[in-house]
Design an enzyme around this catalytic site. Structure first.
Site, mmCIF file in Angstrom:
data_model
loop_
_atom_site.group_PDB
_atom_site.id
_atom_site.type_symbol
_atom_site.label_atom_id
_atom_site.label_comp_id
_atom_site.label_asym_id
_atom_site.label_seq_id
_atom_site.Cartn_x
_atom_site.Cartn_y
_atom_site.Cartn_z
ATOM 1 N N ASP A 1 0.885 -1.175 0.095
ATOM 2 C CA ASP A 1 0.136 -0.108 0.169
ATOM 3 C C ASP A 1 0.845 1.183 -0.031
ATOM 4 O O ASP A 1 1.810 1.195 0.414
ATOM 5 C CB ASP A 1 -0.998 -0.006 1.237
ATOM 6 C CG ASP A 1 -1.949 0.877 1.016
ATOM 7 O OD1 ASP A 1 -2.477 1.573 -0.029
ATOM 8 O OD2 ASP A 1 -2.833 1.223 2.161
ATOM 9 N N ASN B 1 -10.259 -3.160 -6.572
ATOM 10 C CA ASN B 1 -9.348 -2.064 -7.581
ATOM 11 C C ASN B 1 -9.937 -2.034 -8.771
ATOM 12 O O ASN B 1 -9.851 -1.125 -9.630
ATOM 13 C CB ASN B 1 -8.039 -2.586 -7.700
ATOM 14 C CG ASN B 1 -7.257 -2.536 -6.442
ATOM 15 O OD1 ASN B 1 -6.097 -3.116 -6.241
ATOM 16 N ND2 ASN B 1 -7.533 -1.623 -5.764
HETATM 17 C C1 FPP Z 1 -1.670 0.134 -3.421
HETATM 18 O O1 FPP Z 1 -1.249 1.573 -3.553
HETATM 19 C C2 FPP Z 1 -1.186 -0.610 -4.611
HETATM 20 C C3 FPP Z 1 -1.992 -1.223 -5.515
HETATM 21 C C4 FPP Z 1 -3.398 -1.060 -5.523
HETATM 22 C C5 FPP Z 1 -1.305 -1.833 -6.769
HETATM 23 C C6 FPP Z 1 -0.090 -2.723 -6.414
HETATM 24 C C7 FPP Z 1 0.630 -2.689 -7.686
HETATM 25 C C8 FPP Z 1 2.052 -2.431 -7.705
HETATM 26 C C9 FPP Z 1 2.951 -2.349 -6.629
HETATM 27 C C10 FPP Z 1 2.752 -2.351 -8.975
HETATM 28 C C11 FPP Z 1 2.721 -3.532 -9.894
HETATM 29 C C12 FPP Z 1 2.701 -4.943 -9.327
HETATM 30 C C13 FPP Z 1 3.401 -5.937 -9.804
HETATM 31 C C14 FPP Z 1 3.262 -7.106 -9.441
HETATM 32 C C15 FPP Z 1 4.444 -5.706 -11.157
HETATM 33 P P1 FPP Z 1 -2.456 2.692 -3.535
HETATM 34 O O2 FPP Z 1 -2.521 3.130 -5.031
HETATM 35 O O3 FPP Z 1 -3.913 2.024 -2.822
HETATM 36 O O4 FPP Z 1 -1.847 3.802 -2.598
HETATM 37 P P2 FPP Z 1 -2.509 4.781 -2.025
HETATM 38 O O5 FPP Z 1 -3.354 4.127 -0.883
HETATM 39 O O6 FPP Z 1 -1.467 5.559 -1.238
HETATM 40 O O7 FPP Z 1 -3.502 5.690 -2.767
#
Ligand code: FPP
Length: 240
Positions: A19, A67
């Site tokens: 996250d 998501n």
């Molecule tokens: C949460 O951060 C993260 C995600 C929803 C996606 C995770 C994806 C990656 C780490 C990149 C690609 C993955 C791979 C396996 C190559 P958020 O967007 O919810 O952050 P926030 O809560 O700060 O808005």
């Protein structure tokens, strides 16, 4: 094996809620996708940390069922990142004898992503040194719904008696029944929530939450999490 953590205290399975990509980008006045891109580098780092520590299973919450409600551009960007990751990192998985697996409703993903995943999964299926599990279109409740549907179908077909259903029956009908439950759950960026991740499997896992945002979560932070785990005393509800 990491010198900082005694071998007996190394978890067999680590699961991570990655996250904070969005916050990382916002702090730098960058588009959210830049945070995800940086996050993909932390994914690579985590795979290496697991390899070096002798951790057998790493499960990463890469895309939840929730998501899908994000803006289309962000979803497309994440799918593109996933394909880039599979293209660029497949060789490292080969070199390290790491098997790729997916947990979740993979059928919901774009066809090109499914194809890329299927190719790498087939190419790495025989490897046994480590397993990288990507949770994609994954929801803990959705997994329990899917398991329940399959159990109900067996009951309807007359091959399973309702009275015979026990915890093992549920566990056997989850997406990856052969994978041991996570020993350690890491969550970055400080939220104290499970967010619908591995609801069944995390029952007895040790939880480690850090304020560090996922794009900044590199090996030094991983070692901190392993050291915290090594200091825990797991009781599984008993008194010992
Ligand atoms: C949460 O951060 C993260 C995600 C929803 C996606 C995770 C994806 C990656 C780490 C990149 C690609 C993955 C791979 C396996 C190559 P958020 O967007 O919810 O952050 P926030 O809560 O700060 O808005």
């Amino acid at each position: 094996m990491s010198a900082a953590v005694p071998p007996a205290s190394v978890p067999r399975h680590v699961a991570i809620i990655m996250d904070g990509n969005g916050r990382w980008a916002r702090q730098r006045k960058l588009p959210r996708l830049k945070g995800h891109e940086r996050g993909a580098e932390s994914v690579r780092s985590a795979i290496r940390s697991c390899r070096d520590a002798g951790i057998q299973y790493l499960t990463l919450y890469a895309f939840s069922v929730e998501n899908w409600s994000r803006p289309k551009a962000e979803i497309n960007g994440l799918m593109r990142l996933l394909r880039t990751f599979l293209r660029d990192r497949a060789q490292e998985l080969h070199d390290d004898h790491v098997r790729l697996r997916v947990t979740g409703r993979m059928q919901d993903l774009p066809a090109a992503v499914q194809k890329a995943l299927n190719r790498v999964m087939a190419d790495t299926a025989a490897y046994e040194r480590g397993t990288l599990i990507l949770a994609l279109s994954y929801g803990g409740r959705a997994e329990l719904v899917d398991a329940t549907r399959r159990i109900a179908a067996e009951v309807k077909a007359g091959t399973l008696a309702p009275d015979a259903i026990d915890e093992q029956t549920i566990a056997d009908h989850l997406y990856l029944p052969d994978v041991p439950d996570p020993d350690l759950l890491i969550r970055t960026s400080g939220e104290m929530r499970l967010s619908n991740f591995l609801l069944w499997q995390l029952s007895y896992s040790e939880l480690y939450v850090t304020d560090v945002l996922w794009p900044d979560f590199r090996d030094d932070e991983f070692q901190r999490a392993l050291a915290a785990y090594a200091g825990r005393h797991r009781r599984y509800g008993g008194l010992a």
